[in-house]
Design a protein around this motif. Structure first.
Motif, PDB file in Angstrom:
ATOM      1  N   LEU A 147       0.831  -1.211   0.000  1.00 17.77           N
ATOM      2  CA  LEU A 147       0.000   0.000   0.000  1.00 17.77           C
ATOM      3  C   LEU A 147       0.862   1.256   0.000  1.00 17.77           C
ATOM      4  CD1 LEU A 147      -2.802  -1.016   2.544  1.00 17.77           C
ATOM      5  CD2 LEU A 147      -2.665  -1.463   0.090  1.00 17.77           C
ATOM      6  N   TRP A 148       1.892   1.253  -0.830  1.00 14.28           N
ATOM      7  CA  TRP A 148       2.814   2.382  -0.893  1.00 14.28           C
ATOM      8  C   TRP A 148       2.146   3.605  -1.515  1.00 14.28           C
ATOM      9  CZ3 TRP A 148       3.943  -2.383  -3.309  1.00 14.28           C
ATOM     10  CH2 TRP A 148       3.540  -2.475  -4.647  1.00 14.28           C
ATOM     11  N   GLY A 149       2.879   4.724  -1.470  1.00 12.29           N
ATOM     12  CA  GLY A 149       2.323   5.988  -1.922  1.00 12.29           C
ATOM     13  C   GLY A 149       2.543   6.268  -3.397  1.00 12.29           C
ATOM     14  N   ARG A 150       2.060   7.426  -3.813  1.00  8.28           N
ATOM     15  CA  ARG A 150       2.195   7.850  -5.200  1.00  8.28           C
ATOM     16  C   ARG A 150       3.622   8.300  -5.482  1.00  8.28           C
ATOM     17  NH1 ARG A 150      -3.401  11.354  -6.268  1.00  8.28           N
ATOM     18  NH2 ARG A 150      -4.765  10.036  -4.969  1.00  8.28           N
ATOM     19  N   VAL A 151       3.952   8.322  -6.753  1.00 10.99           N
ATOM     20  CA  VAL A 151       5.280   8.777  -7.184  1.00 10.99           C
ATOM     21  C   VAL A 151       5.433  10.255  -6.835  1.00 10.99           C
ATOM     22  CG1 VAL A 151       6.785   9.155  -9.169  1.00 10.99           C
ATOM     23  CG2 VAL A 151       5.381   7.077  -9.033  1.00 10.99           C
ATOM     24  N   GLU A 223      -1.001   5.554  -3.464  1.00 11.99           N
ATOM     25  CA  GLU A 223      -1.229   5.022  -4.810  1.00 11.99           C
ATOM     26  C   GLU A 223      -2.576   4.292  -4.855  1.00 11.99           C
ATOM     27  OE1 GLU A 223      -0.009   4.109  -8.842  1.00 11.99           O
ATOM     28  OE2 GLU A 223       0.701   5.538  -7.329  1.00 11.99           O
ATOM     29  N   PRO A 224      -3.447   4.670  -5.793  1.00 10.10           N
ATOM     30  CA  PRO A 224      -4.737   3.960  -5.883  1.00 10.10           C
ATOM     31  C   PRO A 224      -4.524   2.497  -6.260  1.00 10.10           C
ATOM     32  CG  PRO A 224      -4.769   6.010  -7.135  1.00 10.10           C
ATOM     33  CD  PRO A 224      -3.344   5.755  -6.758  1.00 10.10           C
ATOM     34  N   GLY A 229      -7.728   2.214 -10.068  1.00  6.02           N
ATOM     35  CA  GLY A 229      -7.268   3.508 -10.528  1.00  6.02           C
ATOM     36  C   GLY A 229      -8.087   4.633  -9.913  1.00  6.02           C
ATOM     37  N   TYR A 230      -8.154   5.749 -10.655  1.00  2.00           N
ATOM     38  CA  TYR A 230      -8.940   6.889 -10.183  1.00  2.00           C
ATOM     39  C   TYR A 230     -10.375   6.746 -10.664  1.00  2.00           C
ATOM     40  CZ  TYR A 230      -4.396   8.913  -9.141  1.00  2.00           C
ATOM     41  OH  TYR A 230      -3.138   9.125  -8.636  1.00  2.00           O
ATOM     42  N   LEU A 231     -11.296   7.215  -9.833  1.00  4.19           N
ATOM     43  CA  LEU A 231     -12.709   7.074 -10.140  1.00  4.19           C
ATOM     44  C   LEU A 231     -13.318   8.457 -10.368  1.00  4.19           C
ATOM     45  CD1 LEU A 231     -13.416   4.321  -7.467  1.00  4.19           C
ATOM     46  CD2 LEU A 231     -12.987   3.996  -9.900  1.00  4.19           C
ATOM     47  N   ALA A 232     -14.548   8.671  -9.982  1.00  4.64           N
ATOM     48  CA  ALA A 232     -15.232   9.940 -10.223  1.00  4.64           C
ATOM     49  C   ALA A 232     -14.456  11.104  -9.618  1.00  4.64           C
ATOM     50  CB  ALA A 232     -16.637   9.881  -9.620  1.00  4.64           C
ATOM     51  N   LEU A 235     -10.886  10.917  -7.971  1.00  2.00           N
ATOM     52  CA  LEU A 235     -10.689  10.514  -6.588  1.00  2.00           C
ATOM     53  C   LEU A 235     -10.491   9.012  -6.514  1.00  2.00           C
ATOM     54  CD1 LEU A 235     -13.470  12.645  -4.834  1.00  2.00           C
ATOM     55  CD2 LEU A 235     -11.039  13.196  -5.041  1.00  2.00           C
ATOM     56  N   SER A 236      -9.842   8.571  -5.437  1.00  2.20           N
ATOM     57  CA  SER A 236      -9.645   7.140  -5.224  1.00  2.20           C
ATOM     58  C   SER A 236     -10.872   6.552  -4.543  1.00  2.20           C
ATOM     59  CB  SER A 236      -8.406   6.905  -4.356  1.00  2.20           C
ATOM     60  OG  SER A 236      -8.639   7.383  -3.035  1.00  2.20           O
TER      61      SER A 236
END
Length: 263
Positions: A147-151, A223-224, A229-232, A235-236
């Protein structure tokens, strides 16, 4: 720039039996619940310390059943509906906080019915006890390197490479952000706020508001899930599930503020 330490996922090895860090974190969370719960019970005229054992039993059932079903319904419904027997394979991972949260709410309602307490009397009591367990879980996520983070930029403080991501890119250690916000900070807020008598429902409302807001913020660094991925609104899933918590918490705080104190 930092590199994830790559901890051994097994904390204790006894012959062929290995105790994993993540399972150990769950155990620590439950122990903290009992320890802090007994402290709260001693400060209360309506709770007995021995009731904590039953309360924890109901809570554990709610966490496990709700967390698993929440993951199935919120994150991979198509897969699990096509492979229903895989729902039982909890050892392969797959738990959702928001599902576990709903499971705990149901368990606390059942516990309240059994002990003659209202739903919010129960949730107000346990709300300050939950964040330290969440903190332990996020620490387990970090130890596992999951469950790591975004770049992010390599120049960012705490930027970290997670070898499990297989891309060598610097990322946010979002597990630690969640450990701090949803765990330590939320615990401090709830423990201090609940130290004085409050209207029934207000401590629960603060938990909903605080967790929902902190989770929503932390998700900007997390990171989603790759299968969602990203939704509406870009957002995650974690953010979309946190929005109702914020709205319900705000409404509950407003509603409870109109009631007599301790009513």
């Amino acid at each position: 720039m930092l590199i994830h330490p790559q901890f051994n996922p097994i904390a204790i090895q006894i012959g062929p039996i290995g105790i994993h860090w993540y399972g150990l974190m769950y155990l620590i969370g439950f122990m903290l619940f009992l320890f802090m719960g007994r402290m709260r019970a001693k400060q209360s005229n309506t709770w007995k310390p021995e009731e904590l054992d039953d309360l924890l039993f109901y809570g554990v059932l709610g966490v496990i059943l709700g967390g698993r079903l929440g993951y199935v319904l919120f994150y991979k419904p198509d897969f699990y509906f096509s492979n229903p027997l895989d729902i039982l394979k909890v050892w392969e991972g797959g738990m959702a906080f928001h599902g576990g949260f709903l499971g705990v709410l149901v368990a606390m309602w059942v516990f309240g019915r059994k002990t003659g307490r209202s739903f919010f009397q129960v949730t107000d009591f346990i709300a300050p006890l939950v964040p330290l367990g969440l903190a332990a879980g996020r620490l387990g996520n970090f130890i596992n390197g999951e469950l790591w983070g975004r770049v992010t930029s390599a120049d960012m403080p705490f930027a970290m490479i997670f070898p499990q991501a297989h891309d060598g890119l610097p990322r946010h250690p979002s597990q630690l952000y969640q450990f701090a916000l949803e765990g330590i900070v939320l615990f401090a807020l709830l423990w201090i706020y609940s130290a004085k008598p409050r209207r029934t429902g207000q401590v629960s409302a603060l938990f909903l508001l605080g967790y929902g807001l902190f989770r929503f913020i932390a998700e900007f660094a997390r990171e989603p899930d790759d299968f969602l991925g990203y939704l509406a609104l870009h957002l995650s899933m974690g953010q979309l599930l946190s929005l109702p918590m914020i709205l319900i918490g705000a409404h509950l705080f407003w509603w409870s503020s109109k009631k007599p104190r301790n009513a």
